[in-house]
Design a protein around this motif. Sequence first.
Motif, PDB file in Angstrom:
ATOM      1  N   PHE A 342      52.686   3.936 -13.355  1.00  0.00           N
ATOM      2  CA  PHE A 342      51.561   4.602 -14.009  1.00  0.00           C
ATOM      3  C   PHE A 342      50.294   3.751 -13.947  1.00  0.00           C
ATOM      4  O   PHE A 342      49.184   4.293 -13.979  1.00  0.00           O
ATOM      5  N   THR A 343      50.435   2.422 -13.859  1.00  0.00           N
ATOM      6  CA  THR A 343      49.244   1.575 -13.762  1.00  0.00           C
ATOM      7  C   THR A 343      48.550   1.765 -12.422  1.00  0.00           C
ATOM      8  O   THR A 343      47.329   1.630 -12.334  1.00  0.00           O
ATOM      9  N   PHE A 344      49.308   2.077 -11.357  1.00  0.00           N
ATOM     10  CA  PHE A 344      48.681   2.292 -10.053  1.00  0.00           C
ATOM     11  C   PHE A 344      47.708   3.469 -10.118  1.00  0.00           C
ATOM     12  O   PHE A 344      46.664   3.459  -9.467  1.00  0.00           O
ATOM     13  N   VAL A 345      48.077   4.495 -10.884  1.00  0.00           N
ATOM     14  CA  VAL A 345      47.267   5.709 -10.957  1.00  0.00           C
ATOM     15  C   VAL A 345      45.936   5.445 -11.645  1.00  0.00           C
ATOM     16  O   VAL A 345      44.886   5.939 -11.221  1.00  0.00           O
ATOM     17  N   LEU A 346      45.960   4.657 -12.707  1.00  0.00           N
ATOM     18  CA  LEU A 346      44.763   4.450 -13.520  1.00  0.00           C
ATOM     19  C   LEU A 346      43.983   3.200 -13.131  1.00  0.00           C
ATOM     20  O   LEU A 346      42.751   3.223 -13.117  1.00  0.00           O
ATOM     21  N   PHE A 347      44.683   2.113 -12.824  1.00  0.00           N
ATOM     22  CA  PHE A 347      44.013   0.820 -12.665  1.00  0.00           C
ATOM     23  C   PHE A 347      44.247   0.177 -11.308  1.00  0.00           C
ATOM     24  O   PHE A 347      43.950  -1.002 -11.128  1.00  0.00           O
ATOM     25  N   GLY A 348      44.800   0.905 -10.362  1.00  0.00           N
ATOM     26  CA  GLY A 348      44.975   0.364  -9.031  1.00  0.00           C
ATOM     27  C   GLY A 348      45.918  -0.820  -9.007  1.00  0.00           C
ATOM     28  O   GLY A 348      46.998  -0.803  -9.600  1.00  0.00           O
ATOM     29  N   TYR A 444      49.264   3.527  -3.159  1.00  0.00           N
ATOM     30  CA  TYR A 444      49.052   4.309  -4.374  1.00  0.00           C
ATOM     31  C   TYR A 444      47.746   3.957  -5.079  1.00  0.00           C
ATOM     32  O   TYR A 444      47.175   4.789  -5.799  1.00  0.00           O
ATOM     33  N   SER A 445      47.260   2.735  -4.899  1.00  0.00           N
ATOM     34  CA  SER A 445      46.012   2.335  -5.544  1.00  0.00           C
ATOM     35  C   SER A 445      44.816   3.101  -4.998  1.00  0.00           C
ATOM     36  O   SER A 445      43.756   3.136  -5.642  1.00  0.00           O
ATOM     37  N   MET A 446      44.956   3.720  -3.836  1.00  0.00           N
ATOM     38  CA  MET A 446      43.863   4.521  -3.292  1.00  0.00           C
ATOM     39  C   MET A 446      43.595   5.755  -4.153  1.00  0.00           C
ATOM     40  O   MET A 446      42.551   6.387  -4.027  1.00  0.00           O
ATOM     41  N   PHE A 447      44.540   6.097  -5.024  1.00  0.00           N
ATOM     42  CA  PHE A 447      44.348   7.228  -5.926  1.00  0.00           C
ATOM     43  C   PHE A 447      43.583   6.818  -7.186  1.00  0.00           C
ATOM     44  O   PHE A 447      43.032   7.662  -7.881  1.00  0.00           O
ATOM     45  N   SER A 448      43.531   5.531  -7.477  1.00  0.00           N
ATOM     46  CA  SER A 448      42.960   5.050  -8.744  1.00  0.00           C
ATOM     47  C   SER A 448      41.443   5.221  -8.779  1.00  0.00           C
ATOM     48  O   SER A 448      40.763   5.041  -7.766  1.00  0.00           O
ATOM     49  N   PRO A 449      40.890   5.518  -9.969  1.00  0.00           N
ATOM     50  CA  PRO A 449      39.430   5.635 -10.092  1.00  0.00           C
ATOM     51  C   PRO A 449      38.730   4.307 -10.351  1.00  0.00           C
ATOM     52  O   PRO A 449      37.504   4.233 -10.264  1.00  0.00           O
ATOM     53  N   LEU A 450      39.476   3.252 -10.690  1.00  0.00           N
ATOM     54  CA  LEU A 450      38.861   1.962 -11.001  1.00  0.00           C
ATOM     55  C   LEU A 450      38.578   1.223  -9.699  1.00  0.00           C
ATOM     56  O   LEU A 450      39.465   1.049  -8.869  1.00  0.00           O
ATOM     57  N   GLU A 451      37.343   0.781  -9.521  1.00  0.00           N
ATOM     58  CA  GLU A 451      36.977   0.149  -8.265  1.00  0.00           C
ATOM     59  C   GLU A 451      36.049  -1.034  -8.493  1.00  0.00           C
ATOM     60  O   GLU A 451      35.247  -1.053  -9.429  1.00  0.00           O
ATOM     61  N   LEU A 452      36.177  -2.025  -7.612  1.00  0.00           N
ATOM     62  CA  LEU A 452      35.282  -3.179  -7.569  1.00  0.00           C
ATOM     63  C   LEU A 452      34.498  -3.081  -6.264  1.00  0.00           C
ATOM     64  O   LEU A 452      35.090  -2.989  -5.189  1.00  0.00           O
ATOM     65  N   ARG A 489      37.452   0.401  -0.489  1.00  0.00           N
ATOM     66  CA  ARG A 489      38.639   1.067  -1.016  1.00  0.00           C
ATOM     67  C   ARG A 489      39.475   0.071  -1.804  1.00  0.00           C
ATOM     68  O   ARG A 489      39.270  -1.135  -1.731  1.00  0.00           O
ATOM     69  N   ASN A 490      40.462   0.582  -2.552  1.00  0.00           N
ATOM     70  CA  ASN A 490      41.161  -0.223  -3.556  1.00  0.00           C
ATOM     71  C   ASN A 490      42.434  -0.912  -3.063  1.00  0.00           C
ATOM     72  O   ASN A 490      43.070  -1.613  -3.844  1.00  0.00           O
ATOM     73  N   ASN A 491      42.825  -0.713  -1.811  1.00  0.00           N
ATOM     74  CA  ASN A 491      44.167  -1.130  -1.367  1.00  0.00           C
ATOM     75  C   ASN A 491      44.534  -2.564  -1.715  1.00  0.00           C
ATOM     76  O   ASN A 491      45.667  -2.832  -2.128  1.00  0.00           O
ATOM     77  N   TYR A 492      43.602  -3.493  -1.537  1.00  0.00           N
ATOM     78  CA  TYR A 492      43.996  -4.897  -1.621  1.00  0.00           C
ATOM     79  C   TYR A 492      43.218  -5.697  -2.656  1.00  0.00           C
ATOM     80  O   TYR A 492      43.395  -6.919  -2.738  1.00  0.00           O
ATOM     81  N   CYS A 493      42.376  -5.076  -3.441  1.00  0.00           N
ATOM     82  CA  CYS A 493      41.676  -5.785  -4.514  1.00  0.00           C
ATOM     83  C   CYS A 493      42.539  -5.755  -5.770  1.00  0.00           C
ATOM     84  O   CYS A 493      42.916  -4.688  -6.246  1.00  0.00           O
ATOM     85  N   ASN A 494      42.861  -6.932  -6.307  1.00  0.00           N
ATOM     86  CA  ASN A 494      43.712  -7.007  -7.502  1.00  0.00           C
ATOM     87  C   ASN A 494      42.931  -7.398  -8.758  1.00  0.00           C
ATOM     88  O   ASN A 494      43.531  -7.771  -9.760  1.00  0.00           O
ATOM     89  N   PHE A 495      41.597  -7.327  -8.707  1.00  0.00           N
ATOM     90  CA  PHE A 495      40.748  -7.594  -9.871  1.00  0.00           C
ATOM     91  C   PHE A 495      41.004  -8.980 -10.459  1.00  0.00           C
ATOM     92  O   PHE A 495      41.014  -9.155 -11.674  1.00  0.00           O
ATOM     93  N   CYS A 496      41.193  -9.959  -9.582  1.00  0.00           N
ATOM     94  CA  CYS A 496      41.453 -11.322 -10.058  1.00  0.00           C
ATOM     95  C   CYS A 496      40.203 -11.963 -10.647  1.00  0.00           C
ATOM     96  O   CYS A 496      40.292 -12.996 -11.306  1.00  0.00           O
ATOM     97  N   SER A 497      39.023 -11.405 -10.365  1.00  0.00           N
ATOM     98  CA  SER A 497      37.717 -11.822 -10.905  1.00  0.00           C
ATOM     99  C   SER A 497      37.150 -13.074 -10.254  1.00  0.00           C
ATOM    100  O   SER A 497      36.111 -13.576 -10.690  1.00  0.00           O
ATOM    101  N   GLU A 498      37.775 -13.594  -9.190  1.00  0.00           N
ATOM    102  CA  GLU A 498      37.234 -14.793  -8.547  1.00  0.00           C
ATOM    103  C   GLU A 498      35.852 -14.523  -7.951  1.00  0.00           C
ATOM    104  O   GLU A 498      34.959 -15.367  -8.021  1.00  0.00           O
ATOM    105  N   CYS A 499      35.657 -13.347  -7.356  1.00  0.00           N
ATOM    106  CA  CYS A 499      34.346 -13.031  -6.778  1.00  0.00           C
ATOM    107  C   CYS A 499      33.293 -12.871  -7.871  1.00  0.00           C
ATOM    108  O   CYS A 499      32.107 -13.167  -7.653  1.00  0.00           O
ATOM    109  N   ILE A 500      33.701 -12.402  -9.038  1.00  0.00           N
ATOM    110  CA  ILE A 500      32.767 -12.252 -10.154  1.00  0.00           C
ATOM    111  C   ILE A 500      32.300 -13.628 -10.627  1.00  0.00           C
ATOM    112  O   ILE A 500      31.118 -13.838 -10.932  1.00  0.00           O
ATOM    113  N   LYS A 501      33.236 -14.577 -10.663  1.00  0.00           N
ATOM    114  CA  LYS A 501      32.885 -15.939 -11.082  1.00  0.00           C
ATOM    115  C   LYS A 501      31.983 -16.627 -10.064  1.00  0.00           C
ATOM    116  O   LYS A 501      31.111 -17.421 -10.427  1.00  0.00           O
TER     117      LYS A 501
END
Length: 744
Positions: A342-348, A444-452, A489-501
């Motif tokens: 279920f997390t794949f659907v919402l949060f990739g 499955y993460s390609m279905f998620s609406p959350l994107e970086l 697209r969302n396939n390989y971004c895991n929101f680790c936040s390193e790019c944000i830092k």
Amino acid sequence: MQLALSRIIRIQIDGSVFSSHSRPASCGTPRFLPVKTSCLHKPAKKTAQKQTPQSVLAELCLPIYIVLFWSLWVVSTASAAGVHESGHAALQFRLDSANVKMEIVPETYVKGKTPDVSLELTDHMTGDPVLDAEIYILIEKKGGVATGAAHAGHAMPQPSIDTVISDEGLDFGGLPAMTTGIDLGMFKKLHQQQKAGTFTVSYPLPDEGEYSFTIALKSLGERKFAEPLIYGGNIVYHEASNARQYKMLFIVGVILLSGLTGAWILSKRKAMNISTGQKMNILDIPSVKRFLKSAWFQPVFQIPMLAFFIIIIIAGLFDVQMGDRNIATLLMWTVWWAGIIFTFVLFGRIWCMMCPYGALQDWIQRLFSFNKNFPKPIRNVWLSSFLFFGLTWWDSYGGIVNKPALTAYILIGFFAAAVGIAVVFKGRAFCRYVCPIGGLIGIYSMFSPLELRNKCLDVCRQHKVKECIKGTEKSYPCPMFQTPMTLDRNNYCNFCSECIKSCSQDNIVIRFSSFAKDLWLAAKGYMDEAYLAMTLVGITIILTGEMVEPWHRWMDSVSRLIPISALGAASHTSIEKITSLTVLTTGSLIIPSLTLALTALFVRIATRPESPLSFKETFVQFAYMFIPVGLSMHLAHNISHLFKEGPVIVPAIQRTLNEYTGMNLGEPDWSVTPFMGDESIFWLQMLVVIVLNIFSLYAGYRIAVRFYGDKALRAFIPMSALALFFMAINTFILGQPMSPRHTH
């Protein structure tokens, strides 16, 4: 025609115009790159703009989705109140020539209330109600004395069998009956009711617990027995579980939380003066941005998850080797695996951020690594897909999910692989290319609406120092080998936040967009991903099919078409096992991709002359529209596991704490209440299948318009027919009765 071609060449999203560019060799995927953008970091105009329904749904998709989901749960659960939600199904067995359904009403213990014991008799051959029978029953507490005894001094007759009667039913018809003299003084006679074939008696059960029952049959229809025929078994009579009340409190809490979340989002939009229709950058919320940029953002999730997996390994190796009692198998396969879908659907791919395997790779590489590049020929999802199918095949053959020690050994093996790969190769190579669920999560993460994404491409182009690629003193390079500048697209971004830092230009945005947008907007498709998408369609169909009652009958029919006897298999079990594995292999690896290939060939013919895409390109591009088809069945499959089997984790944890901590939490009650009844689960599954297949059809339409222009309809119709075909199969399987023997 000109308008159609312009839609192919240029796609406008969020005020930015994108064109297709080939991807640098160092990146994992090609990207859409803005040509001229109205950058998102510019101050929002204060003039009111017309708000479209699409923008509202895109902005509030998460809270709306949660509210609708849990509201449906409340309604569906209430509507299914007549279903046996407590898990105490009626006992079914056979008495001589009659099928018997035995129930106790109320089905749970209520202090001071005398329950009724009801037997419903039907003819074994015809199914007609048995209109006349003389039948008696005796119930005694196991380890105690008979209840409702009229003559305490009489000797207790022993049942002809002493076994637990389960949902599957036991056939007592062929057992020898007791023909010695029987004193029925302690028995109670069941009286015929108005409903044909139903016999009932009130029987006091003084307290909860396990009871044995003995049934004495003196006549059945026109048959009279010189001596009563005696049959027996066991029943468990417990107090009603509080799980239903806890469940409803949980549901109400989630609904309130989702409502508060929506209100919070709206308040933040207003506080940040975001214009109507503009998507909100989550990083514009100072507290969220500070949290994501802090050094403890990942460890605060990774350390508990590492402890969680260590507990699973220890329990799997050293605790009782029973899959339905050991917390290792229950936590791993019933709770964790069913839940993260279920997390794949919402949060990739957000699970990968907190995954202990990824954490170990990060920590080890900060100490030592040879930092070699992963071999180029396998920088794709072929290896990951092969391992996923191999584990699925192994589980279907040997039942990994029911073997705690084997579960622990597999987890240890993947820990060793992750550590070894981290020492040799750079980044999270194990997560990106090897992890058996890594490819599945990406698809499955390609279905998620959350994107970086990047805020403005011009900023990235003009900034020569790419900290997001190289890292800084306070951050590390992207462990998944992604570049925010080209991310589409969302396939390989895991929101680790390193790019944000690391981004000194503050040019990163995290936002909620439309569901499934990546399926038709990504710049390019890949054969490895396309094949995995179709394989998942087949795997989910077969594995869900194994859960239903007709499966064994279907396998018997298939086995007659396969010359299995030539392989030396003689027993029915071996033949069925070989048949099931053959069906799993062909139904996953061959048939779905073959049907798509045939449909792609038909599309090529239908769009001649000068079909815009080659046969291979048609196969690859349209494969992405089938991702929601596989995802819908995957979700439906795990809804059943999570909501029906999930509550078993409570007595399992209770047993474990009692045994290993010295705590006394009472005797575990294994007859737990499911979160949802069968009827509620079915309708929730239907909702999931219908909604996600609508997304599948819409994605197919957008793909057809993008590539085929004025020929879009000729390309879309065959592909939509194939999607509806798979949907019909899924619906048919989910509509079958669940097998009571299924313990997966």
